[in-house]
Design an enzyme around this catalytic site. Structure first.
Site, PDB file in Angstrom:
ATOM      1  N   ARG A 132      -1.487   7.424 -11.755  1.00  0.00           N
ATOM      2  CA  ARG A 132      -0.618   6.464 -12.417  1.00  0.00           C
ATOM      3  C   ARG A 132      -1.175   5.058 -12.132  1.00  0.00           C
ATOM      4  NH1 ARG A 132       4.634   7.343  -9.575  1.00  0.00           N
ATOM      5  NH2 ARG A 132       5.251   5.584 -10.871  1.00  0.00           N
TER       6      ARG A 132
ATOM      7  N   SER B 244       0.582   2.247 -11.082  1.00  0.00           N
ATOM      8  CA  SER B 244       1.281   1.327 -10.180  1.00  0.00           C
ATOM      9  C   SER B 244       0.335   0.951  -9.035  1.00  0.00           C
ATOM     10  CB  SER B 244       2.538   1.985  -9.610  1.00  0.00           C
ATOM     11  OG  SER B 244       2.185   2.978  -8.664  1.00  0.00           O
TER      12      SER B 244
ATOM     13  N   LYS C  51       5.733  13.700  -2.417  1.00  0.00           N
ATOM     14  CA  LYS C  51       7.175  13.614  -2.622  1.00  0.00           C
ATOM     15  C   LYS C  51       7.555  13.690  -4.091  1.00  0.00           C
ATOM     16  CE  LYS C  51       9.240   9.516  -2.066  1.00  0.00           C
ATOM     17  NZ  LYS C  51       9.919   8.391  -1.361  1.00  0.00           N
ATOM     18  N   ASP C  52       6.663  13.270  -4.970  1.00  0.00           N
ATOM     19  CA  ASP C  52       6.974  13.237  -6.403  1.00  0.00           C
ATOM     20  C   ASP C  52       6.662  14.551  -7.107  1.00  0.00           C
ATOM     21  OD1 ASP C  52       7.649  10.594  -6.010  1.00  0.00           O
ATOM     22  OD2 ASP C  52       5.701   9.826  -6.664  1.00  0.00           O
TER      23      ASP C  52
ATOM     24  N   SER D 161      17.590   6.794  -5.096  1.00  0.00           N
ATOM     25  CA  SER D 161      17.340   8.112  -4.514  1.00  0.00           C
ATOM     26  C   SER D 161      18.663   8.696  -4.039  1.00  0.00           C
ATOM     27  CB  SER D 161      16.373   7.955  -3.337  1.00  0.00           C
ATOM     28  OG  SER D 161      16.655   8.886  -2.315  1.00  0.00           O
TER      29      SER D 161
ATOM     30  N   ARG E 125      19.082  11.143  -2.004  1.00  0.00           N
ATOM     31  CA  ARG E 125      19.007  11.372  -0.554  1.00  0.00           C
ATOM     32  C   ARG E 125      19.327  10.087   0.210  1.00  0.00           C
ATOM     33  NH1 ARG E 125      15.066  10.040   3.073  1.00  0.00           N
ATOM     34  NH2 ARG E 125      13.859   9.280   1.311  1.00  0.00           N
ATOM     35  N   ARG E 126      18.689   8.986  -0.199  1.00  0.00           N
ATOM     36  CA  ARG E 126      18.944   7.733   0.526  1.00  0.00           C
ATOM     37  C   ARG E 126      20.391   7.292   0.353  1.00  0.00           C
ATOM     38  NH1 ARG E 126      13.144   5.441  -1.463  1.00  0.00           N
ATOM     39  NH2 ARG E 126      11.898   6.246   0.259  1.00  0.00           N
TER      40      ARG E 126
ATOM     41  N   ARG F 220      15.413   0.764  -9.607  1.00  0.00           N
ATOM     42  CA  ARG F 220      14.250   1.573  -9.986  1.00  0.00           C
ATOM     43  C   ARG F 220      13.047   0.675 -10.171  1.00  0.00           C
ATOM     44  NH1 ARG F 220      13.649   5.834 -13.861  1.00  0.00           N
ATOM     45  NH2 ARG F 220      11.583   5.325 -13.119  1.00  0.00           N
ATOM     46  N   GLY F 221      11.939   1.293 -10.496  1.00  0.00           N
ATOM     47  CA  GLY F 221      10.716   0.521 -10.675  1.00  0.00           C
ATOM     48  C   GLY F 221       9.823   0.666  -9.465  1.00  0.00           C
ATOM     49  N   ASN F 222       8.631   0.106  -9.539  1.00  0.00           N
ATOM     50  CA  ASN F 222       7.691   0.286  -8.432  1.00  0.00           C
ATOM     51  C   ASN F 222       8.071  -0.600  -7.243  1.00  0.00           C
ATOM     52  OD1 ASN F 222       6.460  -2.294  -8.713  1.00  0.00           O
ATOM     53  ND2 ASN F 222       5.131  -1.521 -10.327  1.00  0.00           N
ATOM     54  N   VAL F 223       7.336  -0.441  -6.159  1.00  0.00           N
ATOM     55  CA  VAL F 223       7.686  -1.115  -4.909  1.00  0.00           C
ATOM     56  C   VAL F 223       7.844  -2.620  -5.118  1.00  0.00           C
ATOM     57  CG1 VAL F 223       6.849  -1.632  -2.574  1.00  0.00           C
ATOM     58  CG2 VAL F 223       6.603   0.680  -3.495  1.00  0.00           C
TER      59      VAL F 223
ATOM     60  N   THR G  69       8.515  -4.299  -7.865  1.00  0.00           N
ATOM     61  CA  THR G  69       9.699  -4.601  -8.673  1.00  0.00           C
ATOM     62  C   THR G  69      10.955  -4.584  -7.810  1.00  0.00           C
ATOM     63  OG1 THR G  69       8.609  -3.459 -10.498  1.00  0.00           O
ATOM     64  CG2 THR G  69      10.952  -3.934 -10.773  1.00  0.00           C
ATOM     65  N   ARG G  70      11.041  -3.578  -6.934  1.00  0.00           N
ATOM     66  CA  ARG G  70      12.242  -3.467  -6.096  1.00  0.00           C
ATOM     67  C   ARG G  70      12.336  -4.630  -5.108  1.00  0.00           C
ATOM     68  NH1 ARG G  70      12.616   3.010  -4.803  1.00  0.00           N
ATOM     69  NH2 ARG G  70      11.141   3.590  -6.416  1.00  0.00           N
TER      70      ARG G  70
ATOM     71  N   CYS H 226      18.430  19.269  -9.120  1.00  0.00           N
ATOM     72  CA  CYS H 226      17.750  18.075  -8.628  1.00  0.00           C
ATOM     73  C   CYS H 226      18.794  17.030  -8.270  1.00  0.00           C
ATOM     74  CB  CYS H 226      16.750  17.552  -9.646  1.00  0.00           C
ATOM     75  SG  CYS H 226      17.469  17.089 -11.222  1.00  0.00           S
TER      76      CYS H 226
HETATM   77  N1  PBG Z   1       9.444   7.960  -5.887  1.00  0.00           N
HETATM   78  C1  PBG Z   1       8.474   6.938  -5.727  1.00  0.00           C
HETATM   79  C2  PBG Z   1       7.655   7.117  -4.506  1.00  0.00           C
HETATM   80  N2  PBG Z   1       6.920   8.228  -4.323  1.00  0.00           N
HETATM   81  C3  PBG Z   1       6.297   8.136  -3.113  1.00  0.00           C
HETATM   82  C4  PBG Z   1       6.665   6.934  -2.551  1.00  0.00           C
HETATM   83  C5  PBG Z   1       6.250   6.437  -1.239  1.00  0.00           C
HETATM   84  C6  PBG Z   1       4.946   6.920  -0.691  1.00  0.00           C
HETATM   85  C7  PBG Z   1       4.994   8.273  -0.078  1.00  0.00           C
HETATM   86  O1  PBG Z   1       6.050   8.873   0.167  1.00  0.00           O
HETATM   87  O2  PBG Z   1       3.900   8.782   0.207  1.00  0.00           O
HETATM   88  C8  PBG Z   1       7.526   6.280  -3.430  1.00  0.00           C
HETATM   89  C9  PBG Z   1       8.164   4.958  -3.254  1.00  0.00           C
HETATM   90  C10 PBG Z   1       9.228   4.949  -2.176  1.00  0.00           C
HETATM   91  O3  PBG Z   1       9.936   5.937  -1.975  1.00  0.00           O
HETATM   92  O4  PBG Z   1       9.350   3.918  -1.520  1.00  0.00           O
END
Ligand code: PBG
Length: 309
Positions: free
Chosen positions: A11, A13, A85-86, A131, A133-134, A151-154, A156-157, A244
């Site tokens: 990807r 990002s 994780k993804d 998330s 879980r969080r 949402r969005g990449n690191v 963006t957050r 999920c």
């Molecule tokens: N879902 C997005 C994602 N997928 C993996 C990571 C972090 C890097 C990792 O776990 O290796 C992240 C961002 C986050 O959760 O902060």
């Protein structure tokens, strides 16, 4: 060694690119290859384009991998680099996770704007996260807090946090470290009370089954203890899959020939939680994860999964 560059799909990002570059550099070092032996192919995924809804609502993890897996199957790329994780527990026919890189810090990091930690946040403060879980773990600690979608990449957050959209957010410390952003963390969440998502912190490589060229290149960079930890965590997740929308945490640690695993499932409001642990020989990683999944599913009972699944 080869005439055409070995194509690494990722990807676009900044975190995904950092992971792809780390993989390329490990492959170069392991095989003494020049930079132009590899080409990084950036592939946009549905998950990157849909930014306004939680992943659990729009189809989950597969959204970040679908287009990349299609590129693997069509031969446009030779390997794909992902955050473990993804990754869904079931991959498309013909593909496999063929290597894992040494795991980074698996912990979650809290990034506080109005207080340095979750416990110090004022009553009713907001934490940005999408998330499940969080969200569940935050509410378990502090039922008074409000979890708002982020949402969005690191980057963006972090920008949303700067703009004051929330009092804090939680990101994987592994991602922060890979981006050179670990200094933004104001508190690292303890593994025992805030366990990570299965796979968190581990980069994995996906390839075509029976692709000999890819297999021989990749074997040299596989980190066996991380691969075993991931086999355990992914087996645990696979038993609990199907919804999920269940918050699931799981973390395995391999030390020499031994593995120990802790898993936790919660209701989204964090009010009900079921923990499980297991240990044994690292070579039995998958069986240990599977047994833990079955045990915690039995502990929780069918009613636990019925409320929201
Ligand atoms: N879902 C997005 C994602 N997928 C993996 C990571 C972090 C890097 C990792 O776990 O290796 C992240 C961002 C986050 O959760 O902060």
């Amino acid at each position: 060694m080869q005439t055409t560059a070995f194509k690494i799909g990722t990807r676009g990002s900044p975190l995904a690119l950092a992971q792809a570059l780390e993989t390329r550099d490990r492959l170069r070092a392991a095989h003494g290859l020049p930079e132009d032996a590899f080409a990084i192919e950036v592939i946009s995924t549905s998950g990157d384009r849909i930014q306004d809804r939680p992943l659990s609502e729009v189809g989950g993890k597969g959204l970040f991998t679908k287009e990349i897996e299609e590129a693997l199957l069509s031969g446009r790329i030779d390997i794909a680099v992902h955050s473990s994780k993804d990754m869904a527990t079931v991959l498309p026919d013909g593909l496999e996770l063929s290597a894992f890189l040494p795991r980074e810090d698996p912990r979650d990091a809290f990034i506080g704007k109005t207080a340095p930690s979750i416990t110090e946040l004022p009553h009713g403060a907001t934490v940005g996260s999408s998330s499940l879980r969080r969200q569940a773990l935050i509410l378990r600690m502090r039922p008074d807090l409000k979890v708002v979608m982020f949402r969005g990449n690191v980057q963006t957050r972090l920008r949303k946090l700067e703009e004051g959209v929330a009092d804090g957010t939680i990101l994987a410390n592994a991602g922060l470290r890979r981006l050179g952003l670990e200094h933004v963390a104001t508190h690292l969440m303890p593994l025992a009370t805030f366990p990570p998502a299965p796979g968190q912190g581990a980069i994995c490589i996906e390839s075509r089954i029976a692709d000999g060229r890819a297999a021989s290149l990749i074997a040299a960079i596989n980190h066996q203890p991380t691969a075993q930890a991931l086999a355990c965590e992914r087996a645990f997740l696979a038993v609990l899959d199907g919804s999920c929308r269940t918050p699931i945490a799981g973390h395995a640690v391999v030390e020499g020939d031994n593995i120990s695993f802790t898993g936790l499932i919660l209701t989204p409001d964090g009010r009900e939680a079921h923990e499980v642990s297991g240990s044994g020989r690292a070579e039995d990683a998958a069986a240990i994860g599977r047994a833990a999944g079955q045990e915690v599913r039995a502990k929780a009972g069918t009613r636990f999964f019925e409320g929201w699944a």
